[in-house]
Design a protein around this motif. Structure first.
Motif, PDB file in Angstrom:
ATOM      1  N   THR A 144       0.844  -1.188   0.000  1.00 24.61           N
ATOM      2  CA  THR A 144       0.000   0.000   0.000  1.00 24.61           C
ATOM      3  C   THR A 144       0.879   1.237   0.000  1.00 24.61           C
ATOM      4  O   THR A 144       1.740   1.400   0.865  1.00 24.61           O
ATOM      5  N   ASP A 169      -3.057   0.388  -3.575  1.00 25.43           N
ATOM      6  CA  ASP A 169      -2.289  -0.848  -3.582  1.00 25.43           C
ATOM      7  C   ASP A 169      -1.639  -1.068  -4.941  1.00 25.43           C
ATOM      8  O   ASP A 169      -2.250  -0.823  -5.984  1.00 25.43           O
ATOM      9  N   VAL A 228      -7.312 -10.972  11.277  1.00 26.45           N
ATOM     10  CA  VAL A 228      -8.129  -9.768  11.406  1.00 26.45           C
ATOM     11  C   VAL A 228      -9.315 -10.046  12.316  1.00 26.45           C
ATOM     12  O   VAL A 228      -9.799 -11.175  12.428  1.00 26.45           O
ATOM     13  N   SER A 265      -6.133  -5.378  12.247  1.00 32.40           N
ATOM     14  CA  SER A 265      -5.189  -6.476  12.390  1.00 32.40           C
ATOM     15  C   SER A 265      -5.151  -6.947  13.837  1.00 32.40           C
ATOM     16  O   SER A 265      -5.304  -6.152  14.768  1.00 32.40           O
ATOM     17  N   ARG A 286      -0.727  -7.880  12.592  1.00 31.58           N
ATOM     18  CA  ARG A 286      -0.659  -8.032  11.146  1.00 31.58           C
ATOM     19  C   ARG A 286      -1.605  -9.114  10.648  1.00 31.58           C
ATOM     20  O   ARG A 286      -2.019 -10.005  11.390  1.00 31.58           O
ATOM     21  N   GLN A 327       0.154  -7.029   6.374  1.00 29.76           N
ATOM     22  CA  GLN A 327      -0.523  -5.739   6.361  1.00 29.76           C
ATOM     23  C   GLN A 327      -0.940  -5.378   7.776  1.00 29.76           C
ATOM     24  O   GLN A 327      -1.533  -6.197   8.492  1.00 29.76           O
ATOM     25  N   GLU A 369      -3.411  -3.022   9.842  1.00 29.87           N
ATOM     26  CA  GLU A 369      -4.646  -2.261   9.599  1.00 29.87           C
ATOM     27  C   GLU A 369      -5.223  -1.826  10.940  1.00 29.87           C
ATOM     28  O   GLU A 369      -5.470  -2.638  11.828  1.00 29.87           O
ATOM     29  N   ARG A 394      -6.463   3.068   8.080  1.00 29.92           N
ATOM     30  CA  ARG A 394      -5.477   2.986   7.010  1.00 29.92           C
ATOM     31  C   ARG A 394      -4.661   1.717   7.171  1.00 29.92           C
ATOM     32  O   ARG A 394      -4.564   1.149   8.257  1.00 29.92           O
ATOM     33  N   GLY A 395      -4.084   1.271   6.047  1.00 31.97           N
ATOM     34  CA  GLY A 395      -3.270   0.075   6.067  1.00 31.97           C
ATOM     35  C   GLY A 395      -1.815   0.400   5.787  1.00 31.97           C
ATOM     36  O   GLY A 395      -1.497   1.306   5.020  1.00 31.97           O
ATOM     37  N   THR A 396      -0.920  -0.341   6.421  1.00 29.06           N
ATOM     38  CA  THR A 396       0.509  -0.183   6.237  1.00 29.06           C
ATOM     39  C   THR A 396       1.105  -1.535   5.882  1.00 29.06           C
ATOM     40  O   THR A 396       0.871  -2.520   6.584  1.00 29.06           O
ATOM     41  N   THR A 397       1.861  -1.606   4.807  1.00 23.30           N
ATOM     42  CA  THR A 397       2.502  -2.849   4.403  1.00 23.30           C
ATOM     43  C   THR A 397       3.838  -2.982   5.123  1.00 23.30           C
ATOM     44  O   THR A 397       4.656  -2.065   5.103  1.00 23.30           O
TER      45      THR A 397
END
Length: 523
Positions: free
Chosen positions: A188, A194, A445, A454, A482, A501, A503, A507-510
């Motif tokens: 992301t 993405d 999740v 997450s 994650r 990921q 979450e 917002r999501g962070t890779t």
């Protein structure tokens, strides 16, 4: 014949003479603790290199006063020896010549008979002890790590190791040489868009190094990776993500990492979020998934690694969010759970290869609590499967309930499905089977204040003996939380957790990290 390495000198009699004084809590930030050799009357005909590099502020052998060296093999009785860390006066165990030797190294706070506690553990890959003293001695490398701790690996130079590229929804495959192939996925960007990853990389858990391999040709995420006989890996299907949405991939690629080669294969149908498993003959069954326009794929197909050909499977399997796994020594492949897009499918299906294709066999069973996006893993051996977590909805996960239950599938002559242990409620979790039959579940999740978030939970499920209930132990949580990560059991029994990921509901962070967890052994 002595040599000095990191302040320790291996003596001519096979022990380690102390070079300069260090306390039991000495810093081991560099990778090599030393070479332990054996000569003369203490002939052991092998050398050991302990690798203790870590990014942690706490050294791998912090608090250890004794090392236990234990060598096992199929044609020998186990031999072991305790070596004081602060004195280093003992030699390596004398091992009879032969192949298939495995060295386990443990660090204890004191001798076990004195109540010593295990603090570090490492196991070698299989090695050969030569017949003759005149033959070259093998150097056996063992990565020793703290138990019950998430450790970031480091190189011999002390450099912290991460993925070359952050990735989620990728695959991780343990290769024959002990390295892990991490391929594809998505990341992301800063704008929340993405993009699919086309790169692949190899992680060596012994040396702590990451090397990139040639790009996959087609970027893909939510694909499958299946290790084939001979060490090749089949990467099949997946999807490409962009600002225009997700496009399913019809191609597959066979990677031969040892030879540095890859071969493109065209599948019968484009699919992502599908399942794949290989039987004992090297034939891969691919079922279900999401196709063009978001439709559930019904057409199943197979790949024969011996011929390199894709073949049709006449039995449709219209499912998404299911799992597949070989059972009965690979003679059959089980397909469990999932949704056909309209309703959850409770039927447990079995396929075997007959007459040039996969065909359904036997009378299946039904799940007691149908679910999708659960994890399927062997439990207490290869003849029982644990299906854990997941959603209770066939379609929109926003309206689904995350399950805190599991089910046990026993694929014997008469397939049985029975209730499994209660777990933390989450979906899309990682689940891995440890060599001793225990199962670890990691991440996933769940629903939070802002929607799906997450999950950090990690559990250890211990099969009950003689009809006893399964024991569930909560382990230290993941940090950061994650999902869409990978979990791989390494040759030494530790677990590699890669990427994923994060979450938080908004917002999501890779993630691009690599973490290794070494479970405390049962004994």
């Amino acid at each position: 014949m002595g040599r000095s390495i990191n302040g320790w000198t291996s003596s001519a009699r096979g022990g380690i003479a102390k070079g300069r004084a260090r306390s039991p809590g000495w810093k081991a930030g560099v990778a090599a603790l030393g070479l332990l050799s054996a000569c003369g009357p203490w002939e052991a005909r092998y050398e050991v290199k302990l690798l203790t590099g870590t990014c942690s502020a706490i050294p791998a052998l912090e608090g250890a006063r004794y090392l236990r060296f234990r060598v096992t093999g199929a044609d020998m009785e186990p031999v072991e020896r305790y070596v004081p860390v602060d004195q280093g006066t003992a030699a390596l165990p004398i091992v009879p010549p032969g192949k298939g030797r495995v060295l386990e190294v443990r660090g204890y706070t004191d001798l076990p008979r004195m109540g010593g506690r295990l603090v570090a553990l490492g196991r070698s890959r299989s090695f050969e002890v030569p017949e003759s003293a005149g033959e070259a001695r093998p150097t056996v490398s063992v990565a020793v790590r703290m138990v019950d701790t998430y450790v970031r690996p480091a190189t011999a130079q002390g450099t912290c190791v991460s993925l070359a590229e952050p990735r989620a929804a990728h695959t991780a495959t343990l290769l024959d040489d002990g390295r892990v192939l991490l391929a594809g996925g998505f990341r992301t960007g800063s704008e929340g868009v993405d993009s699919t990853v086309s790169s692949a990389e190899l992680f060596d858990p012994v040396t702590g190094t990451v090397t990139q391999v040639p790009a996959l040709g087609t970027a893909r995420a939510f694909h499958t990776a299946t290790r084939l006989p001979g060490g090749k890996v089949l990467l099949a299907g997946g999807e490409m993500r962009s600002v225009e949405g997700a496009l399913p991939v019809r191609s597959a690629r066979v990677l031969d990492v040892a030879q540095g080669m890859s071969t493109e294969v065209e599948l019968k149908v484009a699919r992502s979020h599908h399942a794949a498993a290989v039987d004992s003959g090297g034939r891969v069954l691919l079922v279900g998934g999401v196709g063009a326009g978001g439709a559930v794929v019904a057409q199943a197909e197979g790949y024969d690694s011996a011929t390199g050909q894709v073949f049709s499977v006449s039995t449709p399997v219209p499912r998404v969010g299911m799992a597949a796994m070989p059972v009965q020594d690979g003679r059959r492949i089980a397909v469990v759970g999932g949704s056909d897009g309209a309703e959850l499918r409770p039927e447990v299906l079995f396929f075997s290869f007959e007459g040039g294709s996969f065909v359904p066999v036997g009378e299946g069973a039904r799940l007691r609590e149908p679910r999708r996006d659960a994890a399927l893993v062997p439990f207490g051996g290869l003849e029982r499967l644990l299906y854990v977590g997941g959603y209770d909805s066939a379609g929109d996960v926003a309206e689904a309930r995350v399950l805190a239950s599991s089910e046990l599938v026993s694929p014997g002559a008469a397939v049985q499905v029975s209730p499994g242990p209660q777990v933390f409620a989450r979906s899309g979790l990682c689940a891995v089977a440890l060599p001793d039959g225990r199962v670890m579940t990691l991440g996933g999740v769940r629903y939070g204040a802002g929607g799906l978030v997450s999950d950090p939970h990690v559990e250890l499920l211990v099969p009950g003996q003689n009809g006893a209930a399964t024991a569930l132990l909560g382990l230290k949580p993941l940090d950061p939380s994650r999902h869409q990560h990978s979990c791989t059991v390494l040759d030494d029994g530790s677990v590699l957790i890669a990427g994923g990921q994060g979450e938080d509901g908004s917002r999501g962070t890779t993630l691009g990290d690599l973490v290794i967890y070494t479970p405390v052994p049962l004994d």
